[in-house]
Enzyme design. Structure first.
Site, PDB file in Angstrom:
ATOM      1  N   TYR A  31     -88.803   4.386   8.005  1.00 15.76           N
ATOM      2  CA  TYR A  31     -88.597   5.833   7.911  1.00 15.76           C
ATOM      3  C   TYR A  31     -87.811   6.179   6.644  1.00 15.76           C
ATOM      4  CZ  TYR A  31     -86.660  10.448   9.072  1.00 15.76           C
ATOM      5  OH  TYR A  31     -86.276  11.766   9.035  1.00 15.76           O
ATOM      6  N   GLU A  73     -85.065  17.555  15.099  1.00 18.66           N
ATOM      7  CA  GLU A  73     -83.635  17.615  14.787  1.00 18.66           C
ATOM      8  C   GLU A  73     -82.873  18.262  15.940  1.00 18.66           C
ATOM      9  OE1 GLU A  73     -82.099  16.110  12.508  1.00 18.66           O
ATOM     10  OE2 GLU A  73     -83.625  15.657  11.008  1.00 18.66           O
ATOM     11  N   TRP A 112     -80.522   9.289  15.801  1.00 24.71           N
ATOM     12  CA  TRP A 112     -81.841   9.566  15.250  1.00 24.71           C
ATOM     13  C   TRP A 112     -82.828   8.459  15.634  1.00 24.71           C
ATOM     14  CZ3 TRP A 112     -84.853  13.206  14.139  1.00 24.71           C
ATOM     15  CH2 TRP A 112     -86.025  12.986  13.398  1.00 24.71           C
TER      16      TRP A 112
END
Length: 202
Positions: free
Chosen positions: A32, A54, A62
């Protein structure tokens, strides 16, 4: 992997590339970081997805969201705002029963509400135009994690405007994370192989 004593928050991998610690050990996070995080996203669909994710990440890691992203995309109709805006109570119940995603009612309802707000923004330039209009004149230049801000004047202003436009779960910290993720600011650490690669900041 090796650590540069002058850049303790960066790790040099076996490929000779320097990355922040959070992206150095986990394969998914590394992919990522290397290919997606901080690259410009300027389309409505992409921004709606990232804004939604988010919001789901708020209070969590995350990595948790990223591992669940395929399931999120499946159950939220690929984050097509037109489809999500049509979700009803049956859809909400379906989502809250799906253990593959983060089952938080407030966040699920916020995603549906934000889809409707995204559609309404089309009458006034669209989500992408609004979000990118808050790009600052300069970007941070962090050497360590401690140098990376969690919000900014622009993220606070954008959060306020998004709320005025009917969005929810868009606080200044969440909005700043969005701005980092889609290239509006570059918070790659100085010395990282990704610093300055977005083409937005030179």
């Amino acid at each position: 992997m090796t650590v540069d004593p002058e850049r303790p928050d960066l790790v040099v991998g076996d490929d000779g590339l320097a990355r922040p610690r959070w992206a150095a050990s986990d394969t998914l996070l590394r992919e990522y970081y290397d290919t997606e995080w901080g690259m410009p996203v300027r389309d409505e669909h992409g921004l709606f997805e990232r804004l939604s994710l988010e919001a789901f990440q708020s209070g969590l890691s995350w990595a948790t969201v990223l591992r669940k992203r395929p399931a999120f995309r499946e159950v939220f109709a690929g984050f097509d705002p037109e489809a999500v805006a049509r979700f009803d109570d049956t859809d909400v119940a379906r989502l809250l029963a799906d253990a593959r995603i983060i089952r938080n009612r407030a966040k699920v309802l916020a995603t549906v509400q934000n889809a409707g707000a995204t559609l309404r923004l089309r009458e006034d330039g669209g989500l992408a135009e609004l979000v990118w209009s808050f790009q600052p004149d300069a970007t941070p230049e962090p050497r360590t994690f401690a140098d990376v801000p969690s919000s900014s004047a622009e993220s606070r202003a954008l959060a306020k405007e998004l709320k005025r436009r009917g969005f929810t779960f868009v606080g200044p910290t969440t909005v700043f994370a969005l701005m980092e993720a889609v290239g509006i600011v570059d918070t790659h650490l100085l010395g990282s192989h990704r610093r300055g690669t977005s083409g937005v900041w030179v």
